[in-house]
Design a protein around this motif. Sequence first.
Motif, mmCIF file in Angstrom:
data_model
loop_
_atom_site.group_PDB
_atom_site.id
_atom_site.type_symbol
_atom_site.label_atom_id
_atom_site.label_comp_id
_atom_site.label_asym_id
_atom_site.label_seq_id
_atom_site.Cartn_x
_atom_site.Cartn_y
_atom_site.Cartn_z
ATOM 1 N N GLU A 292 0.850 -1.194 0.000
ATOM 2 C CA GLU A 292 0.000 0.000 0.000
ATOM 3 C C GLU A 292 0.882 1.239 0.000
ATOM 4 O O GLU A 292 1.613 1.494 0.956
ATOM 5 N N PHE A 293 0.783 2.014 -1.078
ATOM 6 C CA PHE A 293 1.525 3.273 -1.213
ATOM 7 C C PHE A 293 0.540 4.417 -1.000
ATOM 8 O O PHE A 293 -0.474 4.495 -1.697
ATOM 9 N N ARG A 294 0.827 5.300 -0.039
ATOM 10 C CA ARG A 294 -0.090 6.405 0.231
ATOM 11 C C ARG A 294 0.623 7.751 0.100
ATOM 12 O O ARG A 294 1.772 7.895 0.523
ATOM 13 N N PHE A 295 -0.105 8.701 -0.489
ATOM 14 C CA PHE A 295 0.371 10.060 -0.740
ATOM 15 C C PHE A 295 -0.702 11.006 -0.204
ATOM 16 O O PHE A 295 -1.857 10.584 -0.021
ATOM 17 N N PRO A 296 -0.352 12.296 0.006
ATOM 18 C CA PRO A 296 -1.400 13.191 0.519
ATOM 19 C C PRO A 296 -2.716 13.130 -0.286
ATOM 20 O O PRO A 296 -3.789 13.067 0.312
ATOM 21 N N PRO A 297 -2.648 13.090 -1.647
ATOM 22 C CA PRO A 297 -3.949 13.072 -2.347
ATOM 23 C C PRO A 297 -4.601 11.694 -2.460
ATOM 24 O O PRO A 297 -5.717 11.593 -2.965
ATOM 25 N N GLY A 298 -3.953 10.611 -2.052
ATOM 26 C CA GLY A 298 -4.556 9.284 -2.217
ATOM 27 C C GLY A 298 -3.474 8.233 -2.281
ATOM 28 O O GLY A 298 -2.433 8.387 -1.651
ATOM 29 N N GLY A 299 -3.713 7.179 -3.053
ATOM 30 C CA GLY A 299 -2.667 6.163 -3.115
ATOM 31 C C GLY A 299 -3.007 5.020 -4.024
ATOM 32 O O GLY A 299 -4.004 5.043 -4.755
ATOM 33 N N PHE A 300 -2.133 4.026 -3.989
ATOM 34 C CA PHE A 300 -2.239 2.855 -4.857
ATOM 35 C C PHE A 300 -1.991 1.606 -4.034
ATOM 36 O O PHE A 300 -1.119 1.607 -3.157
ATOM 37 N N ASP A 301 -2.705 0.542 -4.350
ATOM 38 C CA ASP A 301 -2.395 -0.776 -3.810
ATOM 39 C C ASP A 301 -1.863 -1.632 -4.959
ATOM 40 O O ASP A 301 -2.537 -1.777 -5.994
ATOM 41 N N MET A 302 -0.694 -2.188 -4.760
ATOM 42 C CA MET A 302 -0.058 -2.996 -5.795
ATOM 43 C C MET A 302 0.055 -4.438 -5.326
ATOM 44 O O MET A 302 0.612 -4.699 -4.246
ATOM 45 N N GLU A 303 -0.406 -5.362 -6.134
ATOM 46 C CA GLU A 303 -0.138 -6.773 -5.876
ATOM 47 C C GLU A 303 1.208 -7.110 -6.530
ATOM 48 O O GLU A 303 1.448 -6.767 -7.694
ATOM 49 N N VAL A 304 2.056 -7.746 -5.762
ATOM 50 C CA VAL A 304 3.363 -8.139 -6.304
ATOM 51 C C VAL A 304 3.163 -9.402 -7.136
ATOM 52 O O VAL A 304 2.675 -10.416 -6.639
ATOM 53 N N THR A 305 3.528 -9.342 -8.417
ATOM 54 C CA THR A 305 3.287 -10.492 -9.302
ATOM 55 C C THR A 305 4.571 -11.230 -9.674
ATOM 56 O O THR A 305 4.519 -12.381 -10.102
ATOM 57 N N GLU A 306 5.711 -10.564 -9.526
ATOM 58 C CA GLU A 306 6.965 -11.234 -9.866
ATOM 59 C C GLU A 306 8.119 -10.567 -9.130
ATOM 60 O O GLU A 306 8.190 -9.341 -9.040
ATOM 61 N N LEU A 307 8.996 -11.398 -8.601
ATOM 62 C CA LEU A 307 10.217 -10.907 -7.942
ATOM 63 C C LEU A 307 11.352 -11.829 -8.344
ATOM 64 O O LEU A 307 11.372 -13.001 -7.954
ATOM 65 N N VAL A 308 12.276 -11.335 -9.131
ATOM 66 C CA VAL A 308 13.454 -12.109 -9.520
ATOM 67 C C VAL A 308 14.666 -11.312 -9.047
ATOM 68 O O VAL A 308 14.991 -10.267 -9.623
ATOM 69 N N PRO A 309 15.321 -11.766 -7.967
ATOM 70 C CA PRO A 309 16.396 -10.971 -7.379
ATOM 71 C C PRO A 309 17.403 -10.426 -8.391
ATOM 72 O O PRO A 309 17.889 -11.156 -9.258
ATOM 73 N N SER A 310 17.651 -9.123 -8.277
ATOM 74 C CA SER A 310 18.595 -8.389 -9.130
ATOM 75 C C SER A 310 18.190 -8.336 -10.600
ATOM 76 O O SER A 310 18.973 -7.864 -11.437
ATOM 77 N N LYS A 311 16.982 -8.804 -10.934
ATOM 78 C CA LYS A 311 16.564 -8.846 -12.344
ATOM 79 C C LYS A 311 15.247 -8.129 -12.611
ATOM 80 O O LYS A 311 15.126 -7.348 -13.558
ATOM 81 N N ARG A 312 14.219 -8.459 -11.809
ATOM 82 C CA ARG A 312 12.888 -8.001 -12.213
ATOM 83 C C ARG A 312 11.946 -7.876 -11.020
ATOM 84 O O ARG A 312 11.951 -8.710 -10.115
ATOM 85 N N VAL A 313 11.129 -6.810 -11.041
ATOM 86 C CA VAL A 313 10.041 -6.616 -10.077
ATOM 87 C C VAL A 313 8.803 -6.249 -10.885
ATOM 88 O O VAL A 313 8.854 -5.372 -11.753
ATOM 89 N N SER A 314 7.671 -6.932 -10.609
ATOM 90 C CA SER A 314 6.427 -6.601 -11.316
ATOM 91 C C SER A 314 5.278 -6.486 -10.332
ATOM 92 O O SER A 314 5.185 -7.258 -9.368
ATOM 93 N N TRP A 315 4.424 -5.513 -10.604
ATOM 94 C CA TRP A 315 3.243 -5.275 -9.788
ATOM 95 C C TRP A 315 2.007 -5.165 -10.684
ATOM 96 O O TRP A 315 2.092 -4.766 -11.849
ATOM 97 N N LYS A 316 0.866 -5.462 -10.071
ATOM 98 C CA LYS A 316 -0.412 -5.180 -10.729
ATOM 99 C C LYS A 316 -1.182 -4.245 -9.812
ATOM 100 O O LYS A 316 -1.248 -4.484 -8.594
ATOM 101 N N VAL A 317 -1.755 -3.196 -10.364
ATOM 102 C CA VAL A 317 -2.484 -2.226 -9.545
ATOM 103 C C VAL A 317 -3.870 -2.796 -9.234
ATOM 104 O O VAL A 317 -4.666 -3.041 -10.147
ATOM 105 N N VAL A 318 -4.133 -3.014 -7.938
ATOM 106 C CA VAL A 318 -5.410 -3.606 -7.554
ATOM 107 C C VAL A 318 -6.355 -2.587 -6.905
ATOM 108 O O VAL A 318 -7.547 -2.863 -6.770
ATOM 109 N N ASP A 319 -5.841 -1.425 -6.532
ATOM 110 C CA ASP A 319 -6.730 -0.361 -6.039
ATOM 111 C C ASP A 319 -6.020 0.982 -6.233
ATOM 112 O O ASP A 319 -4.794 1.047 -6.251
ATOM 113 N N GLY A 320 -6.837 2.027 -6.384
ATOM 114 C CA GLY A 320 -6.274 3.362 -6.606
ATOM 115 C C GLY A 320 -7.143 4.122 -7.589
ATOM 116 O O GLY A 320 -8.316 3.784 -7.773
ATOM 117 N N PRO A 321 -6.588 5.140 -8.239
ATOM 118 C CA PRO A 321 -7.373 5.902 -9.220
ATOM 119 C C PRO A 321 -7.903 4.953 -10.304
ATOM 120 O O PRO A 321 -7.201 4.006 -10.698
#
Lengths: 147, 147
Positions: B47-76
């Motif tokens: 959950e990332f929050r900022f003064p005007p609102g925020g985003f919830d990201m589901e982590v879909t992939e983590l490959v150490p030192s190679k790749r990070v992927s998220w899917k936005v599951v809530d937010g604008p």
Amino acid sequence: MVDILHRVGVETDSPEKVYEALATIDGLAGWWTDDTKGRSEVGGVIEFRFPPGGFDMEVTELVPSKRVSWKVVDGPEEWVGTTVDWDLRQDGDYTIVMFKHGGWREPVEFMHHCSTKWATYLMSMKQLVETGAGAPSPRDVRVAYPD
Amino acid sequence: MVDILHRVGVETDSPEKVYEALATIDGLAGWWTDDTKGRSEVGGVIEFRFPPGGFDMEVTELVPSKRVSWKVVDGPEEWVGTTVDWDLRQDGDYTIVMFKHGGWREPVEFMHHCSTKWATYLMSMKQLVETGAGAPSPRDVRVAYPD
């Protein structure tokens, strides 16, 4: 076709100064590159030069305080034939700048680089209008290594 | 579908520190927003929050030192269902970061804004790794007015 899109809000009471930063040689030299030459008039060509190379832009549209459009007529292969459009509108104390570098054939790695680099140059233009001093090449913000 | 693309080069001798900045809660809080909570593991939600609102990201992939992927599951509304991918590779003294916020339905004005804003946050991440201090919200670089 893929596009690079950006938007900044420049704190200024009218779009005139932003237009001047985009539509005059002196203005462009104040935020993009010191080495800017040519004629900023419809049908004219502006030559932007940087340490690694440069771009020649044909000016295709100039609408005072509203719009500036260029077509890339020389430069890196990926840029030739692409278009750059700047649209301005006033919103209270800010001039909203909508930017589009359109017509890229493929989302190549160089396009990713140019997208980030354009953002830093838009911030340089914003600073020029707001403070009187931008960060044009060769004093530009580095987003990678020599870039 | 339209995408926001960026690329930065972070001066560091291996991709590990960049990966840590993208794949851990402390790392993310160091460049994107102080208010970062959740679980950075595949299937977890951050959950990332900022003064005007925020985003919830589901982590879909983590490959150490190679790749990070998220899917936005809530937010604008425009963000929900979009994806954010970070790909890393080492090139000499730099970790090259290729960024894609993909799957926007339309190139709306908010997308233009987010493209510029992402660039400033990527620069914040670069600064965090290179200097130990980024510029996360609420000390973020302003590209327009409250943004």
